[in-house]
Design a protein around this motif. Structure first.
Motif, PDB file in Angstrom:
ATOM      1  N   PHE A 262       2.956  63.391 -19.859  1.00 60.03           N
ATOM      2  CA  PHE A 262       2.065  62.241 -19.788  1.00 60.03           C
ATOM      3  C   PHE A 262       0.837  62.588 -18.948  1.00 60.03           C
ATOM      4  N   GLU A 263      -0.361  62.204 -19.445  1.00 59.20           N
ATOM      5  CA  GLU A 263      -1.610  62.474 -18.734  1.00 59.20           C
ATOM      6  C   GLU A 263      -2.240  61.139 -18.305  1.00 59.20           C
ATOM      7  N   PRO A 264      -2.130  60.794 -17.017  1.00 56.40           N
ATOM      8  CA  PRO A 264      -2.598  59.476 -16.557  1.00 56.40           C
ATOM      9  C   PRO A 264      -4.084  59.243 -16.744  1.00 56.40           C
ATOM     10  N   HIS A 265      -4.904  60.293 -16.620  1.00 54.68           N
ATOM     11  CA  HIS A 265      -6.345  60.087 -16.766  1.00 54.68           C
ATOM     12  C   HIS A 265      -6.716  59.739 -18.209  1.00 54.68           C
ATOM     13  N   ILE A 266      -5.955  60.255 -19.173  1.00 55.51           N
ATOM     14  CA  ILE A 266      -6.187  59.903 -20.573  1.00 55.51           C
ATOM     15  C   ILE A 266      -5.735  58.460 -20.823  1.00 55.51           C
ATOM     16  N   PHE A 267      -4.631  58.090 -20.220  1.00 57.73           N
ATOM     17  CA  PHE A 267      -4.164  56.703 -20.360  1.00 57.73           C
ATOM     18  C   PHE A 267      -5.193  55.733 -19.788  1.00 57.73           C
ATOM     19  N   ARG A 268      -5.720  56.059 -18.633  1.00 56.05           N
ATOM     20  CA  ARG A 268      -6.723  55.196 -17.998  1.00 56.05           C
ATOM     21  C   ARG A 268      -7.948  55.045 -18.903  1.00 56.05           C
TER      22      ARG A 268
ATOM     23  N   LEU B 175       0.894  56.481 -26.263  1.00 54.30           N
ATOM     24  CA  LEU B 175       1.080  57.477 -27.321  1.00 54.30           C
ATOM     25  C   LEU B 175      -0.082  58.469 -27.350  1.00 54.30           C
ATOM     26  N   LEU B 176      -1.294  57.969 -27.167  1.00 54.00           N
ATOM     27  CA  LEU B 176      -2.479  58.828 -27.192  1.00 54.00           C
ATOM     28  C   LEU B 176      -2.562  59.721 -25.962  1.00 54.00           C
TER      29      LEU B 176
ATOM     30  N   LEU C  35       6.226  71.895 -28.931  1.00 48.23           N
ATOM     31  CA  LEU C  35       5.886  73.293 -28.689  1.00 48.23           C
ATOM     32  C   LEU C  35       4.410  73.515 -28.389  1.00 48.23           C
ATOM     33  N   PRO C  36       3.495  72.912 -29.149  1.00 48.01           N
ATOM     34  CA  PRO C  36       2.074  73.148 -28.878  1.00 48.01           C
ATOM     35  C   PRO C  36       1.498  72.212 -27.826  1.00 48.01           C
ATOM     36  N   GLN C  37       2.321  71.274 -27.318  1.00 47.80           N
ATOM     37  CA  GLN C  37       1.838  70.246 -26.392  1.00 47.80           C
ATOM     38  C   GLN C  37       0.554  69.602 -26.932  1.00 47.80           C
ATOM     39  N   LEU C  38       0.639  69.158 -28.165  1.00 46.08           N
ATOM     40  CA  LEU C  38      -0.501  68.525 -28.836  1.00 46.08           C
ATOM     41  C   LEU C  38      -0.632  67.079 -28.347  1.00 46.08           C
ATOM     42  N   MET C  39      -1.826  66.734 -27.880  1.00 50.53           N
ATOM     43  CA  MET C  39      -2.062  65.385 -27.382  1.00 50.53           C
ATOM     44  C   MET C  39      -2.032  64.363 -28.520  1.00 50.53           C
ATOM     45  N   GLY C  40      -1.589  63.155 -28.189  1.00 53.77           N
ATOM     46  CA  GLY C  40      -1.557  62.095 -29.181  1.00 53.77           C
ATOM     47  C   GLY C  40      -2.910  61.778 -29.769  1.00 53.77           C
ATOM     48  N   PHE C  41      -3.976  61.922 -28.960  1.00 50.59           N
ATOM     49  CA  PHE C  41      -5.311  61.622 -29.495  1.00 50.59           C
ATOM     50  C   PHE C  41      -5.811  62.699 -30.450  1.00 50.59           C
ATOM     51  N   ASN C  42      -5.051  63.776 -30.595  1.00 47.08           N
ATOM     52  CA  ASN C  42      -5.413  64.826 -31.555  1.00 47.08           C
ATOM     53  C   ASN C  42      -4.647  64.699 -32.864  1.00 47.08           C
ATOM     54  N   THR C  43      -4.089  63.543 -33.111  1.00 45.39           N
ATOM     55  CA  THR C  43      -3.358  63.330 -34.366  1.00 45.39           C
ATOM     56  C   THR C  43      -4.211  63.675 -35.586  1.00 45.39           C
ATOM     57  N   TRP C  44      -5.505  63.548 -35.473  1.00 44.76           N
ATOM     58  CA  TRP C  44      -6.409  63.800 -36.610  1.00 44.76           C
ATOM     59  C   TRP C  44      -6.297  65.211 -37.177  1.00 44.76           C
ATOM     60  N   VAL C  45      -5.766  66.161 -36.399  1.00 40.83           N
ATOM     61  CA  VAL C  45      -5.632  67.535 -36.907  1.00 40.83           C
ATOM     62  C   VAL C  45      -4.363  67.696 -37.739  1.00 40.83           C
ATOM     63  N   THR C  46      -3.510  66.679 -37.755  1.00 35.39           N
ATOM     64  CA  THR C  46      -2.258  66.739 -38.503  1.00 35.39           C
ATOM     65  C   THR C  46      -2.381  65.931 -39.796  1.00 35.39           C
TER      66      THR C  46
ATOM     67  N   ARG D 249       1.846  57.543 -33.449  1.00 32.62           N
ATOM     68  CA  ARG D 249       3.252  57.137 -33.591  1.00 32.62           C
ATOM     69  C   ARG D 249       3.936  57.950 -34.694  1.00 32.62           C
ATOM     70  N   GLU D 250       3.282  58.072 -35.832  1.00 27.20           N
ATOM     71  CA  GLU D 250       3.847  58.851 -36.943  1.00 27.20           C
ATOM     72  C   GLU D 250       4.045  60.299 -36.530  1.00 27.20           C
ATOM     73  N   MET D 251       3.075  60.859 -35.819  1.00 25.92           N
ATOM     74  CA  MET D 251       3.161  62.235 -35.390  1.00 25.92           C
ATOM     75  C   MET D 251       4.330  62.454 -34.428  1.00 25.92           C
ATOM     76  N   VAL D 252       4.483  61.554 -33.467  1.00 25.76           N
ATOM     77  CA  VAL D 252       5.554  61.681 -32.482  1.00 25.76           C
ATOM     78  C   VAL D 252       6.920  61.653 -33.172  1.00 25.76           C
ATOM     79  N   LEU D 253       7.104  60.730 -34.097  1.00 29.39           N
ATOM     80  CA  LEU D 253       8.380  60.632 -34.805  1.00 29.39           C
ATOM     81  C   LEU D 253       8.642  61.881 -35.641  1.00 29.39           C
TER      82      LEU D 253
END
Length: 315
Positions: free
Chosen positions: A178-184, A217-218, A224-235, A241-245
């Protein structure tokens, strides 16, 4: 096909763990010898403390006693049922590992993707980390690296530095941070958070999710790649939510997330040239370029050393 020892080593913490196994079975005692912290879970740094050949032989004994046709000495779901039947253990309830609000995380359908061929074995902690990564996920990493024209060794180095594993061995949950600065940034609010392992990271996530589910979520990185939730656009997914599941369901989806990020951000040239400073700045942000690039360089040196001793990272 992976050897029984390789399969069983990869399965613990993903398909099953010590809590799922009858204590009366001799295989339990073999695993217990590797559980140095007595938490009934074999962590990545405890894997080498288990005699996986002896464990696999114990699995084979159960299969032969039960009259299994073509016993393979691998502790899969069917053999686990045989164990529970033999020792009177009830199967664990359901497949749900964790529920956070309306987010339901289930046991992974594809926790490992081991390559064919013999298991790689390292001589020290650094080499063992690389070998364990390849033994568990080599089929996914190697296959997708070839598809995108990216050196498999370089991709392996990134995964090694990022997390080294797709799932928490004890809980079976996708690895997160979890990255608090991104959440903020996304929620406009602060939450109480801390560091200290996956249990703490999931507490961070749950706290943030209770305040603002989408921002939580974002603001978290996954797998494995520690891909951030806000980078869902690359998937291929429409939402975090879909990416996490999907990442919870499949290690191959996690690997695909890495290659999606690399190709859509045009980072291939940095990987091919092993320009780790440029890659680090774009993949992991500008804050820790020196540290991150040094770790990548070190991981590559370990991989090269393994290759010089005869290891191959090919399918």
């Amino acid at each position: 096909m992976p050897s029984p020892a390789t399969y069983n080593r990869s399965a613990i913490g993903t398909l099953w763990n010590l809590r799922d196994i009858p204590v009366e079975w001799p295989g339990y005692a073999i695993l217990l010898k590797g559980d140095r912290d007595n938490d009934l879970a074999i962590e990545p740094d405890e894997l080498d403390g288990v005699d996986w050949i002896a464990f696999s032989e114990a699995v084979g004994d159960v299969q032969e006693e039960a009259g299994v046709k073509d016993p393979d000495s691998k502790l899969g779901p069917n053999t686990l049922k045989l164990l529970r039947k033999k020792y009177g253990e009830k199967p664990s309830a359901g497949t749900v590992l964790k529920t956070v609000g309306d987010l339901v995380l289930k046991k992974s359908r594809e926790p490992v993707a081991p390559p064919a061929g013999p298991e790689l074995v390292g001589r020290n902690d650094e080499e063992r980390r690389i070998c364990s990564l390849w033994n568990r996920y080599g089929a996914a990493i190697g296959g997708q690296a070839s598809q995108y024209g990216i050196p498999v060794e370089s991709a392996l180095a990134v995964f090694c530095v990022e997390s080294g594993t797709a799932y928490d061995p004890g809980a079976g949950l996708v690895i997160i941070r979890f990255e608090p600065h991104i959440f903020r940034k996304h929620a406009g609010k602060e939450v109480v958070w801390g560091r200290g392992g996956q249990k703490t990271e999931w507490r961070n996530f749950e706290t943030a999710f209770g305040v603002n589910p989408e921002a939580a979520l974002l603001a978290t990185s996954y797998g494995l790649p520690q891909l951030m939730g806000f980078n869902t656009w690359v998937t291929r997914f429409k939402s975090a939510r879909e990416m996490v599941l999907a990442f919870q369901d499949s290690c191959t989806e996690q690997v695909a997330g890495f290659f999606g990020f690399v190709t859509k951000n045009r980072l291939e040239r940095y990987i091919v040239d092993r320009d780790w400073r440029s890659f680090a700045r774009r993949y992991n942000g500008p804050a820790n370029v020196d540290d991150y690039s040094c770790k990548l360089n070190r991981a590559m040196k370990v991989i090269v050393s393994l290759q010089q001793d005869g290891a191959t990272f090919k399918l």
